[in-house]
Design an enzyme around this catalytic site. Structure first.
Site, mmCIF file in Angstrom:
data_model
loop_
_atom_site.group_PDB
_atom_site.id
_atom_site.type_symbol
_atom_site.label_atom_id
_atom_site.label_comp_id
_atom_site.label_asym_id
_atom_site.label_seq_id
_atom_site.Cartn_x
_atom_site.Cartn_y
_atom_site.Cartn_z
ATOM 1 N N LEU A 64 0.827 -1.210 0.000
ATOM 2 C CA LEU A 64 0.000 0.000 0.000
ATOM 3 C C LEU A 64 0.866 1.268 0.000
ATOM 4 O O LEU A 64 0.345 2.372 -0.146
ATOM 5 C CB LEU A 64 -0.968 -0.001 1.185
ATOM 6 C CG LEU A 64 -2.049 -1.096 1.150
ATOM 7 C CD1 LEU A 64 -2.923 -1.040 2.400
ATOM 8 C CD2 LEU A 64 -2.914 -1.004 -0.101
ATOM 9 N N ARG A 65 2.187 1.094 0.181
ATOM 10 C CA ARG A 65 3.165 2.201 0.065
ATOM 11 C C ARG A 65 2.971 3.309 1.095
ATOM 12 O O ARG A 65 3.459 4.424 0.889
ATOM 13 C CB ARG A 65 3.104 2.836 -1.334
ATOM 14 C CG ARG A 65 3.247 1.873 -2.503
ATOM 15 C CD ARG A 65 4.599 1.202 -2.517
ATOM 16 N NE ARG A 65 4.863 0.512 -3.791
ATOM 17 C CZ ARG A 65 5.655 -0.548 -3.892
ATOM 18 N NH1 ARG A 65 6.236 -1.063 -2.818
ATOM 19 N NH2 ARG A 65 5.876 -1.105 -5.055
ATOM 20 N N ASN A 95 7.632 -3.078 3.589
ATOM 21 C CA ASN A 95 8.705 -2.255 2.994
ATOM 22 C C ASN A 95 8.248 -0.831 2.698
ATOM 23 O O ASN A 95 8.326 -0.337 1.577
ATOM 24 C CB ASN A 95 9.292 -2.924 1.741
ATOM 25 C CG ASN A 95 8.250 -3.188 0.662
ATOM 26 O OD1 ASN A 95 7.050 -3.112 0.919
ATOM 27 N ND2 ASN A 95 8.706 -3.499 -0.534
ATOM 28 N N HIS A 180 9.733 -14.130 1.007
ATOM 29 C CA HIS A 180 10.136 -13.731 -0.347
ATOM 30 C C HIS A 180 11.385 -14.570 -0.623
ATOM 31 O O HIS A 180 12.480 -14.218 -0.195
ATOM 32 C CB HIS A 180 10.439 -12.229 -0.363
ATOM 33 C CG HIS A 180 11.127 -11.736 -1.594
ATOM 34 N ND1 HIS A 180 10.525 -10.918 -2.512
ATOM 35 C CD2 HIS A 180 12.384 -11.945 -2.070
ATOM 36 C CE1 HIS A 180 11.380 -10.646 -3.496
ATOM 37 N NE2 HIS A 180 12.516 -11.260 -3.242
ATOM 38 N N HIS A 233 4.615 -15.535 -3.699
ATOM 39 C CA HIS A 233 4.754 -15.452 -5.166
ATOM 40 C C HIS A 233 5.589 -16.556 -5.813
ATOM 41 O O HIS A 233 6.621 -16.289 -6.425
ATOM 42 C CB HIS A 233 5.239 -14.065 -5.603
ATOM 43 C CG HIS A 233 6.369 -13.453 -4.802
ATOM 44 N ND1 HIS A 233 7.551 -14.102 -4.541
ATOM 45 C CD2 HIS A 233 6.479 -12.226 -4.222
ATOM 46 C CE1 HIS A 233 8.335 -13.292 -3.850
ATOM 47 N NE2 HIS A 233 7.704 -12.164 -3.640
ATOM 48 N N ASN A 279 9.513 -9.129 -9.687
ATOM 49 C CA ASN A 279 10.426 -10.058 -9.049
ATOM 50 C C ASN A 279 9.652 -10.942 -8.075
ATOM 51 O O ASN A 279 9.069 -10.426 -7.143
ATOM 52 C CB ASN A 279 11.519 -9.279 -8.294
ATOM 53 C CG ASN A 279 12.603 -10.195 -7.766
ATOM 54 O OD1 ASN A 279 12.802 -11.293 -8.277
ATOM 55 N ND2 ASN A 279 13.278 -9.773 -6.715
ATOM 56 N N ASP A 306 0.286 -9.422 -5.277
ATOM 57 C CA ASP A 306 1.545 -8.679 -5.110
ATOM 58 C C ASP A 306 1.424 -7.272 -5.705
ATOM 59 O O ASP A 306 2.335 -6.794 -6.377
ATOM 60 C CB ASP A 306 2.721 -9.460 -5.734
ATOM 61 C CG ASP A 306 4.079 -8.935 -5.267
ATOM 62 O OD1 ASP A 306 4.111 -7.990 -4.459
ATOM 63 O OD2 ASP A 306 5.109 -9.468 -5.717
ATOM 64 N N HIS A 310 3.848 1.666 -8.801
ATOM 65 C CA HIS A 310 5.010 2.524 -9.079
ATOM 66 C C HIS A 310 4.587 3.629 -10.029
ATOM 67 O O HIS A 310 3.849 3.378 -10.984
ATOM 68 C CB HIS A 310 6.134 1.724 -9.758
ATOM 69 C CG HIS A 310 6.897 0.854 -8.815
ATOM 70 N ND1 HIS A 310 7.602 1.352 -7.744
ATOM 71 C CD2 HIS A 310 7.072 -0.493 -8.796
ATOM 72 C CE1 HIS A 310 8.178 0.339 -7.088
ATOM 73 N NE2 HIS A 310 7.866 -0.788 -7.706
HETATM 74 ZN ZN LIG Z 1 8.365 -10.363 -2.813
#
Ligand SMILES: [Zn+2]
Length: 433
Positions: A64-65, A95, A180, A233, A279, A306, A310
């Site tokens: 969600l940034r 992150n 991940h 993922h 990725n 995922d 951006h």
């Molecule tokens: Zn990941």
């Protein structure tokens, strides 16, 4: 009170798949009624004839940034996109900036979501402080603040001893690590799946083994410690095989894949489309087939998109330098519905991977089910509606999707979260303010 009338109610958690009416009251599911609709119903009615009524969809892997990268997305825009895509719950990765490695950040996400969010937001907190892979975060404090699982997503936990200690610490509490899985040394700074397409385009490759070595390592550490592990993922054939093996060995290891891994291959990179860069990378056709097999035989527990917004600036550049990731919340359901074509999987199995599956993995009580007493989260799906995904339909702040311009079949026509209508395209049914 809310009545969802006359739909095909598909609830794998309570093994229901039949036409009827669903009554929601006080933020909970009150009852399912077969036969005639209740007469003299006092409350809102959502007509659902010819539609599917399923537990509110859950996406256990979104970015969600927020905090820190609000120009890409924030809790308001991200949860609006989720509601439009049929999702009533999302789990957001750590992150952010600052990283979600403290109770303050977790609480910020929880509180802002309650205030501004259209759907439920479950924070996933970091395994290591600052995602730096050096020091463990305070898992108990984070859980108390509202974290539902732990992940350094975006990065792997490189140090196997630290991963072991984290799993040992978590075990008595039942916390789960979402991995991940990537061996970054083996990935060697590549930017696309190591194969014919990357070679032809002159893009440095990422071998499948970079993912598979890491999945194998994490599974073995989960076996050593008895810890709960979830592989994020999954994109390769051997990745699916390893998960299948772990499950046969009786380990508490679960796994997710994303719609792009069963929809696209690295052929989508032709023309250097950076909106097909993520990725792990899009793989080859044999990997795509293996993902489908893992979905068919029940190895894969969840579909998660995922969602990685951006801004155009970091995508509009040389392929190798472009940012990884695509948005997915508004395309996840229609792309997943395509799995039903040709009867590859039964409809309840698909619904399960988008609701009861992730609810079970994250331990979300009251979610992923339409049984009486469950939370009043439901999604009404029109499986037949044909539509085109256009840039102007994107509710995310970022528009980075390789599916712009795609013709889709099926979509969420109403999303109900906690008994409130958060999205509706059904004539005469307005979303609640
Ligand atoms: Zn990941």
């Amino acid at each position: 009170m809310l009545l969802i009338k006359g739909g095909r109610v598909i609830d794998p958690a309570s093994r229901r798949d039949e036409i009827g009416h669903l009554v929601l009251e006080g933020g909970k599911v009150r009852e399912f009624l077969a036969g005639d609709a209740p007469s003299g119903f006092q409350g809102k009615v959502i007509p659902a004839q010819g539609k599917w009524v399923v537990p509110g969809l859950i996406d256990m892997h979104v970015h969600l940034r927020d905090p820190g990268y609000e120009w890409k997305e924030d809790i308001l825009t991200g949860t609006r996109a989720a509601a439009a895509g049929g999702f009533t719950s999302v789990a957001c990765m750590a992150n952010t900036n600052p990283v979600n490695d403290s109770a303050e950040v977790t609480r910020y996400i929880v509180e802002k979501s309650l205030r501004e969010g259209s759907v439920n937001v479950y924070p996933v907190a970091a395994v290591t402080r600052g995602l730096e892979g050096k020091e463990m975060a305070d898992f108990s404090e984070l859980t108390e603040a509202g974290a539902v699982a732990f992940s350094d997503d975006g990065k792997p936990v490189e140090n196997p001893l630290l991963l072991r200690r984290a799993m040992e610490y978590m075990r008595p509490f039942g916390y789960r690590i979402l991995s991940h899985a990537e061996d970054t040394l083996l990935a060697g700074g590549g930017a696309a799946h190591e194969g014919w397409t990357a070679r032809k385009l002159g893009i440095p490759g990422i071998p499948s083994a970079a993912e598979e070595v890491a999945i194998a390592r994490d599974i073995l550490i989960a076996r050593q410690t008895g810890g709960k592990l979830h592989i994020q993922h999954i994109s390769t054939r051997m990745g699916v095989d390893l998960l299948r093996m772990a499950r046969r060995a009786g380990l508490d290891v679960t796994g997710e894949t994303a719609p792009h891994y069963f929809t696209l291959t690295d052929a989508a990179l032709e023309g250097y489309d950076t909106n097909a860069k993520m990725n792990p990378p899009l793989r080859g056709e044999d990997d795509r087939m293996a993902i489908l097999e893992g979905i068919q035989d029940g190895t894969i527990d969840a579909i998660a998109c995922d969602h990685a917004p951006h801004e155009a600036y970091v995508k509009r550049c040389e392929f190798a330098a472009a940012a990884n990731g695509i948005i997915g919340l508004q395309t996840s359901l229609p792309l997943s519905l395509s799995l039903l074509a040709g009867g590859k999987i039964p409809t309840p199995r698909l619904v399960e991977m988008l609701s009861a599956g992730p609810a079970r993995i994250l331990g979300l009580r009251g979610k992923g089910s339409l049984a009486p007493g469950a939370d009043a989260d439901a999604t009404v799906i029109d499986p037949e509606e044909e539509w085109e995904f256009r840039t102007e339909d994107v509710l995310s702040r970022s528009k980075n999707s390789p599916f712009i311009g795609w013709k889709m079949r099926g979509r969420a026509v109403a999303t109900i979260c906690g008994g409130r209508i958060r999205h509706s395209t059904i004539a005469g049914v307005a979303a609640d303010a």
